[in-house]
Design a protein around this motif. Structure first.
Motif, mmCIF file in Angstrom:
data_model
loop_
_atom_site.group_PDB
_atom_site.id
_atom_site.type_symbol
_atom_site.label_atom_id
_atom_site.label_comp_id
_atom_site.label_asym_id
_atom_site.label_seq_id
_atom_site.Cartn_x
_atom_site.Cartn_y
_atom_site.Cartn_z
ATOM 1 N N PRO A 85 -10.301 -14.490 35.305
ATOM 2 C CA PRO A 85 -10.015 -13.359 35.574
ATOM 3 C C PRO A 85 -9.433 -13.517 37.409
ATOM 4 O O PRO A 85 -9.704 -14.203 38.248
ATOM 5 C CB PRO A 85 -10.686 -12.152 35.946
ATOM 6 C CG PRO A 85 -11.446 -12.512 35.252
ATOM 7 C CD PRO A 85 -11.918 -13.492 35.002
ATOM 8 N N ALA A 86 -8.116 -13.286 37.279
ATOM 9 C CA ALA A 86 -7.354 -13.171 38.271
ATOM 10 C C ALA A 86 -6.013 -12.493 39.314
ATOM 11 O O ALA A 86 -5.265 -11.383 37.872
ATOM 12 C CB ALA A 86 -6.464 -15.098 38.176
ATOM 13 N N LEU A 140 0.602 -19.289 32.522
ATOM 14 C CA LEU A 140 0.276 -18.648 32.218
ATOM 15 C C LEU A 140 -1.298 -18.639 31.896
ATOM 16 O O LEU A 140 -2.695 -18.310 32.952
ATOM 17 C CB LEU A 140 0.952 -17.338 32.392
ATOM 18 C CG LEU A 140 1.534 -17.199 33.906
ATOM 19 C CD1 LEU A 140 2.607 -15.686 33.161
ATOM 20 C CD2 LEU A 140 0.977 -16.427 35.240
ATOM 21 N N VAL A 141 -0.999 -19.357 30.398
ATOM 22 C CA VAL A 141 -2.260 -19.212 29.653
ATOM 23 C C VAL A 141 -3.780 -20.474 30.435
ATOM 24 O O VAL A 141 -4.436 -20.335 30.493
ATOM 25 C CB VAL A 141 -2.140 -19.000 28.337
ATOM 26 C CG1 VAL A 141 -3.530 -19.585 27.419
ATOM 27 C CG2 VAL A 141 -1.648 -17.710 27.849
ATOM 28 N N TRP A 142 -3.141 -21.442 30.488
ATOM 29 C CA TRP A 142 -3.814 -23.063 31.215
ATOM 30 C C TRP A 142 -4.301 -21.895 32.351
ATOM 31 O O TRP A 142 -5.131 -22.203 32.754
ATOM 32 C CB TRP A 142 -2.891 -23.976 30.841
ATOM 33 C CG TRP A 142 -3.069 -24.628 30.803
ATOM 34 C CD1 TRP A 142 -2.438 -23.746 28.627
ATOM 35 C CD2 TRP A 142 -3.144 -25.549 30.322
ATOM 36 N NE1 TRP A 142 -1.804 -24.847 27.841
ATOM 37 C CE2 TRP A 142 -2.537 -26.265 28.704
ATOM 38 C CE3 TRP A 142 -3.653 -26.864 30.479
ATOM 39 C CZ2 TRP A 142 -3.017 -27.869 28.049
ATOM 40 C CZ3 TRP A 142 -3.069 -28.009 29.938
ATOM 41 C CH2 TRP A 142 -3.106 -28.276 29.057
ATOM 42 N N ALA A 143 -3.638 -21.486 33.414
ATOM 43 C CA ALA A 143 -4.189 -20.963 34.562
ATOM 44 C C ALA A 143 -5.238 -19.741 34.139
ATOM 45 O O ALA A 143 -6.496 -20.267 34.885
ATOM 46 C CB ALA A 143 -2.555 -20.734 35.678
ATOM 47 N N LEU A 144 -5.319 -18.798 33.200
ATOM 48 C CA LEU A 144 -6.152 -18.077 32.810
ATOM 49 C C LEU A 144 -7.714 -18.429 32.868
ATOM 50 O O LEU A 144 -8.242 -18.732 32.873
ATOM 51 C CB LEU A 144 -5.733 -16.678 32.920
ATOM 52 C CG LEU A 144 -4.565 -16.159 33.129
ATOM 53 C CD1 LEU A 144 -4.500 -15.498 32.364
ATOM 54 C CD2 LEU A 144 -5.358 -15.130 34.330
ATOM 55 N N VAL A 199 -5.198 -6.994 30.969
ATOM 56 C CA VAL A 199 -5.378 -6.394 32.678
ATOM 57 C C VAL A 199 -7.164 -6.292 32.134
ATOM 58 O O VAL A 199 -7.157 -4.844 31.641
ATOM 59 C CB VAL A 199 -4.285 -5.725 32.249
ATOM 60 C CG1 VAL A 199 -4.510 -4.981 34.576
ATOM 61 C CG2 VAL A 199 -3.057 -5.691 32.007
ATOM 62 N N THR A 200 -7.516 -6.145 33.091
ATOM 63 C CA THR A 200 -8.962 -5.442 33.380
ATOM 64 C C THR A 200 -8.978 -4.060 34.459
ATOM 65 O O THR A 200 -7.646 -3.591 34.845
ATOM 66 C CB THR A 200 -10.187 -6.548 34.254
ATOM 67 O OG1 THR A 200 -8.943 -6.569 35.609
ATOM 68 C CG2 THR A 200 -10.151 -8.630 33.243
ATOM 69 N N SER A 230 -10.544 -3.671 37.017
ATOM 70 C CA SER A 230 -9.635 -3.586 38.138
ATOM 71 C C SER A 230 -8.076 -4.235 38.476
ATOM 72 O O SER A 230 -7.723 -4.217 39.880
ATOM 73 C CB SER A 230 -11.275 -5.032 38.522
ATOM 74 O OG SER A 230 -10.029 -6.005 38.520
ATOM 75 N N GLY A 231 -7.625 -4.277 37.314
ATOM 76 C CA GLY A 231 -6.188 -4.642 37.658
ATOM 77 C C GLY A 231 -5.877 -6.167 37.418
ATOM 78 O O GLY A 231 -5.263 -6.407 38.225
ATOM 79 N N GLU A 232 -6.657 -6.847 37.157
ATOM 80 C CA GLU A 232 -6.910 -8.084 36.778
ATOM 81 C C GLU A 232 -6.025 -8.548 35.709
ATOM 82 O O GLU A 232 -6.412 -7.730 34.947
ATOM 83 C CB GLU A 232 -7.953 -9.052 37.191
ATOM 84 C CG GLU A 232 -8.055 -8.699 39.582
ATOM 85 C CD GLU A 232 -9.135 -9.794 39.598
ATOM 86 O OE1 GLU A 232 -9.615 -10.891 40.650
ATOM 87 O OE2 GLU A 232 -10.298 -10.044 38.719
ATOM 88 N N PHE A 233 -6.381 -10.246 35.227
ATOM 89 C CA PHE A 233 -5.197 -10.800 34.464
ATOM 90 C C PHE A 233 -6.210 -11.010 34.118
ATOM 91 O O PHE A 233 -6.608 -12.226 34.654
ATOM 92 C CB PHE A 233 -3.893 -11.224 34.094
ATOM 93 C CG PHE A 233 -2.654 -9.759 35.012
ATOM 94 C CD1 PHE A 233 -2.400 -9.454 34.456
ATOM 95 C CD2 PHE A 233 -3.124 -10.578 36.462
ATOM 96 C CE1 PHE A 233 -1.336 -8.748 34.450
ATOM 97 C CE2 PHE A 233 -2.078 -8.991 36.969
ATOM 98 C CZ PHE A 233 -0.944 -8.664 36.169
ATOM 99 N N GLN A 234 -6.928 -11.645 32.274
ATOM 100 C CA GLN A 234 -7.676 -12.166 31.943
ATOM 101 C C GLN A 234 -7.023 -12.429 30.624
ATOM 102 O O GLN A 234 -6.107 -11.649 30.270
ATOM 103 C CB GLN A 234 -8.752 -11.585 32.204
ATOM 104 C CG GLN A 234 -9.076 -10.344 30.911
ATOM 105 C CD GLN A 234 -10.500 -9.422 30.696
ATOM 106 O OE1 GLN A 234 -11.492 -10.707 31.894
ATOM 107 N NE2 GLN A 234 -10.825 -9.255 29.906
ATOM 108 N N LEU A 235 -7.493 -13.889 30.139
ATOM 109 C CA LEU A 235 -7.748 -14.066 28.983
ATOM 110 C C LEU A 235 -7.646 -13.216 27.591
ATOM 111 O O LEU A 235 -8.484 -12.863 27.886
ATOM 112 C CB LEU A 235 -7.527 -15.660 28.239
ATOM 113 C CG LEU A 235 -6.999 -16.348 29.211
ATOM 114 C CD1 LEU A 235 -7.223 -18.183 28.671
ATOM 115 C CD2 LEU A 235 -5.375 -16.671 28.632
#
Length: 305
Positions: A172-173, A163-167, A206-207, A209-214
């Protein structure tokens, strides 16, 4: 009879402790090597044993005397697994004279552990103790091996590092996008428990906008992942990583109690800071008195241990 074709790496990952990902093949192979390295180091006390053997080879009884919190009967199998992993070498010098020491591969791992220790020392919560002079609660130093093990404990669970690598790769995703990247063979709902874990561990935020970021702590894992990747592939630690960039020019140790006893006692009077880039000395490894049992770590901010 023709020999079978080599297994596809993504197929191997689906049957391994690490999840398959939808990342590029090169990144997938790199991630696989890093996660396998983390799994090798993750068992409790592995790092303590490696650091105990870092200064010089020791006999079994000498290792046991330095790791008194390790229960009887646990040291021998842990040494055996490290020997099987190629990190520790068992040498017979004569009748009933056996020593354990780091292999070349184990020696090369020590600078990587130093990078992991630096991240843990900076970002993980520390135990608090009241200053007798001021009455204020102040963070206390943590054993370097504990910083390393606690760092590995955060990033070694099955989906945490993918997950960390994908972000890191995409920025943000949404949960749906991350599920497609990290868990393509699972239902969307399966991505939420590992996402909650990396959020609780302080690696992902969590941003609005509800996305996820490191998080800041997650982004600053870059030197740790770069060092692990370089070690896993036999590359120099100074070589830049395509995803995580470049690690320290010369892996540094941080000033502090470089010891391998699981101490939570107050630190002794401060000593002069070590010269950056130098390894810990043998006398630094056990600079604290060992408590009768591990003491709990109260929360003091930062990612949890």
């Amino acid at each position: 009879m023709p020999s079978p074709a080599p297994a596809d790496p993504s197929t191997r990952l689906r049957s391994s402790p690490i999840a398959a990902t939808g990342l590029s093949r090169a990144t997938l192979n790199d991630l696989s090597r890093v996660t396998e390295s983390l799994q090798m180091l993750a068992p409790t006390w592995s790092v303590w044993v490696l650091m105990t053997l870092a200064p010089q080879p020791l006999r079994y009884t000498e290792v046991k005397s330095k790791l008194t919190l390790l229960a009887d009967g646990q040291l021998h199998p842990k040494l055996g697994k490290l020997v099987d992993a190629g990190l520790v070498e068992r040498k017979e010098h004569g009748h009933r004279h056996v020593t354990y020491g780091l292999t070349r591969r184990g020696v090369d791992l020590i600078p990587v552990l130093s990078v992991l220790a630096g991240w843990g020392d900076t970002h993980l919560e520390k135990p608090l103790a009241r200053n007798k002079a001021t009455g204020e609660l102040e963070p206390q130093p943590v054993a370097v091996a504990q910083n390393i093990e606690d760092t590995i404990a955060l990033i070694s669970p099955r989906h945490s590092t993918p997950l960390v690598w994908a972000l890191r790769a995409r920025g943000p995703a949404s949960a749906k996008a991350l599920a497609a990247e990290v868990m393509p063979t699972y239902n969307l709902s399966r991505v939420y428990p590992p996402l909650r874990r990396v959020i609780d561990d302080g690696l992902v935020a969590v941003t609005p906008s509800g996305e996820f970021q490191l998080s800041t702590s997650g982004r600053e894992l870059a030197p740790a992942y770069q060092a692990l990747s370089a070690w896993a592939t036999g590359r120099p630690l100074t070589e830049a990583h395509p995803l995580w960039g470049r690690t320290l020019t010369s892996p540094q140790t941080r000033p502090g109690p470089w010891l391998t006893t699981q101490s939570r006692l107050s630190a002794p009077p401060a000593e002069p800071a070590k010269t950056p880039g130098t390894a810990w000395r043998a006398g630094d490894l056990f600079s604290h008195r060992m408590p009768a049992r591990p003491l709990p770590i109260p929360a003091a901010g930062g990612p949890r241990r």
